[in-house]
Design a protein around this motif. Structure first.
Motif, PDB file in Angstrom:
ATOM      1  N   LEU A  28       0.805  -1.217   0.000  1.00 39.09           N
ATOM      2  CA  LEU A  28       0.000   0.000   0.000  1.00 39.09           C
ATOM      3  C   LEU A  28       0.846   1.278   0.000  1.00 39.09           C
ATOM      4  O   LEU A  28       0.296   2.379   0.093  1.00 39.09           O
ATOM      5  CB  LEU A  28      -0.965  -0.015   1.182  1.00 39.09           C
ATOM      6  N   ALA A  84      -0.266   3.868  -2.480  1.00 42.01           N
ATOM      7  CA  ALA A  84      -1.234   4.915  -2.159  1.00 42.01           C
ATOM      8  C   ALA A  84      -0.552   6.245  -1.867  1.00 42.01           C
ATOM      9  O   ALA A  84      -1.106   7.313  -2.122  1.00 42.01           O
ATOM     10  CB  ALA A  84      -2.087   4.484  -0.961  1.00 42.01           C
ATOM     11  N   ARG A 109      -9.875   8.672  -3.284  1.00 41.62           N
ATOM     12  CA  ARG A 109     -10.067   7.244  -3.501  1.00 41.62           C
ATOM     13  C   ARG A 109     -11.310   6.996  -4.344  1.00 41.62           C
ATOM     14  O   ARG A 109     -12.365   7.584  -4.102  1.00 41.62           O
ATOM     15  CB  ARG A 109     -10.205   6.515  -2.166  1.00 41.62           C
ATOM     16  N   THR A 160      -7.197   1.902   3.093  1.00 36.94           N
ATOM     17  CA  THR A 160      -7.100   3.064   2.189  1.00 36.94           C
ATOM     18  C   THR A 160      -8.141   4.133   2.500  1.00 36.94           C
ATOM     19  O   THR A 160      -8.323   5.061   1.720  1.00 36.94           O
ATOM     20  CB  THR A 160      -7.269   2.610   0.723  1.00 36.94           C
ATOM     21  N   LEU A 215      -6.403   7.115  -6.196  1.00 30.65           N
ATOM     22  CA  LEU A 215      -6.211   5.697  -5.887  1.00 30.65           C
ATOM     23  C   LEU A 215      -7.490   4.937  -6.203  1.00 30.65           C
ATOM     24  O   LEU A 215      -8.555   5.245  -5.660  1.00 30.65           O
ATOM     25  CB  LEU A 215      -5.853   5.516  -4.414  1.00 30.65           C
ATOM     26  N   HIS A 232      -7.266   7.944   2.148  1.00 32.08           N
ATOM     27  CA  HIS A 232      -6.736   8.543   0.916  1.00 32.08           C
ATOM     28  C   HIS A 232      -7.698   9.632   0.432  1.00 32.08           C
ATOM     29  O   HIS A 232      -8.906   9.393   0.308  1.00 32.08           O
ATOM     30  CB  HIS A 232      -6.553   7.490  -0.176  1.00 32.08           C
ATOM     31  N   VAL A 258      -9.433   1.421  -6.057  1.00 34.04           N
ATOM     32  CA  VAL A 258      -9.353   0.283  -5.140  1.00 34.04           C
ATOM     33  C   VAL A 258     -10.538  -0.657  -5.345  1.00 34.04           C
ATOM     34  O   VAL A 258     -11.664  -0.209  -5.618  1.00 34.04           O
ATOM     35  CB  VAL A 258      -9.339   0.795  -3.668  1.00 34.04           C
TER      36      VAL A 258
END
Length: 452
Positions: free
Chosen positions: A202, A205, A230, A224, A211, A227, A213
């Motif tokens: 990770l 990230a 995301r 995450t 990001l 983030h 996911v």
């Protein structure tokens, strides 16, 4: 650190695989007068000297003292960043870098989509390149998938589809988009623990401005959550799979049955690729029909064909029990003999044993170093199907041929690395293909590497 920063430094290359060779060639091109030392295996010394007669070649595993004699060491990915000798040299002032890190430093503005994940990263990366090219986008396909980034050092592209292993994620520089396809236990011998593996994976990230996911994995969502940009795939408001279709929200986009690569996990990989294109500003809906023309990557649920009334599938890339379960899920409803086992990293097979216990039409051939441990766990659980234990892959193929009925499938999906019998998973896959009666060399090429 850029390549120019190595001028006047004491520099060593550690590892003479394709990444190491790419580093030597790149450094020679940019800094032709820079003295270079190479640490490699004794068996590689002659090849290294033939590649570059100016190299000082040391056919040995360097210790802390040897590494400490250099200002900078360019390390190949397969060499653990947690080796005691490396850590000791690092503590004494030696800096360690890699081909991946050098490339990102040389290409800070490159439109990169970097893909990682325990499983699915290679197929997703290749899908991104395939779909982008269908739109006429000049796309580079490189990285851990089979082409070191340094081999494309002076290349320009409108999109970079880059696969990064867990060994490389911490070496990447800033990028527009990072993609994480999945997260399970793997490579614990390199990372030292599951916690460190997760942390290393990770690190992507930290480099990615956006990001992407897999929203179906709780572990990924937890890790995450902070983030700032995301995006999720696999969820109903974005790219996901439902009722036999790849969908964008409520819109049907592509029938899963028309995908050339089997299994719902591959449909989810396609969702990741489409979501990545969309996140990079491309028309993913217009690219989706090109999914029908994608070719399976070598050794990844790769249909080889039929021999003796039986279908043969090469999934040698499978190095975790979860990957084997995903492969079996793609063959639901068929009579399957699966070959499992290989190098023993101590992974837990209990979930696999539980999952296959009531599957009809399944025979299991365990082989390799951890074959006895897998077979013992299966026999204790008393599953429905037959269980056989043999020592080698050669014996496993013969046993599978005998166990599989006409119209059935022999699937090699080992769920373990290859190092007990083979140099790597590719050599194992070629051996399996040859034993099954196919041309082992024709199955090995990855289409589309480089720029197109």
């Amino acid at each position: 650190m850029r390549i120019a920063d190595l001028a006047g430094q004491r520099v060593a290359i550690w590892g003479f695989g394709r990444e190491g060779r790419a580093a030597i060639v790149a450094l020679r091109a940019r800094l032709p007068q820079l003295p270079l030392t190479l640490f490699c295996s004794p068996a590689e010394v002659a090849s290294a000297q033939a590649l570059d007669p100016a190299l000082l070649v040391r056919g040995e595993e360097p210790d802390a003292v040897a590494l400490g004699a250099f200002d900078v060491v360019v390390k190949s990915p397969g060499i653990s960043a947690y080796k005691p000798a490396l850590l000791a040299a690092q503590g004494s002032g030696t800096r360690f870098t890699s081909g991946t890190a050098l490339w990102f430093a040389e290409q800070p503005q490159a439109p990169v989509v970097a893909v990682t994940g325990t499983k699915g990263k290679s197929t997703t990366t290749a899908l991104i390149a395939h779909l982008a090219r269908s739109l006429g986008v000049r796309t580079a396909l490189a990285g851990n998938i089979g082409l070191p980034l340094l081999e494309l050092l002076d290349v320009q592209a409108d999109l970079w589809a880059v696969e990064l292993s867990s060994f490389q994620t911490g070496e990447a520089g800033p990028m527009p988009l990072g993609v994480v396809t999945s997260l399970y236990e793997e490579h614990l011998d390199w990372h030292g623990s599951r916690e460190r593996y997760v942390a290393d994976k990770l690190k992507l990230a930290q480099a990615a401005r956006t990001l992407l996911v897999n929203g179906m994995q709780e572990t990924l969502l937890e890790h995450t959550a902070t983030h700032p940009r995301r995006v999720l795939f696999g969820m109903s408001d974005g790219w996901h799979v439902r009722d036999g279709y790849i969908r964008r929200a409520d819109s049907r986009i592509f029938a899963v049955a028309d995908l050339p690569v089997p299994g719902e996990h591959n449909a989810l990989n396609a969702c990741a690729a489409l979501a990545a294109l969309e996140a990079m500003g491309h028309d993913a809906r217009s690219a989706a029909p090109a999914l029908a023309h994608f070719h399976a990557l070598p050794h990844r649920l790769q249909p080889l064909g039929e021999r003796g009334g039986v279908a043969w599938i090469n999934d040698s890339i499978s190095t975790t029990p979860q990957a084997t379960l995903a492969a079996l899920a793609s063959l639901e409803g068929r009579a399957v003999t699966v070959i499992v086992g290989g190098h023993d990293r101590g992974l837990d097979w209990s979930a696999f044993v539980q999952a296959v216990g009531d599957r009809a039409g399944l025979a299991i051939v365990a082989q390799g170093a951890n074959g006895p441990r897998i077979a013992a766990a299966l026999r204790e659980a008393q599953p429905m199907g037959q269980i056989a234990l043999v020592a080698t892959l050669d014996e496993a193929v013969e046993q599978a041929r005998a166990l599989t009925p006409a119209g059935g499938v022999v699937l090699m999906s080992p769920g373990a690395p290859s190092f007990d019998q083979f140099r790597d998973y590719a050599e194992r896959g070629r051996r399996f293909a040859g034993l099954a009666g196919f041309d082992a060399q024709t199955i090995s090429g990855i289409e589309g590497l480089g720029v197109a």
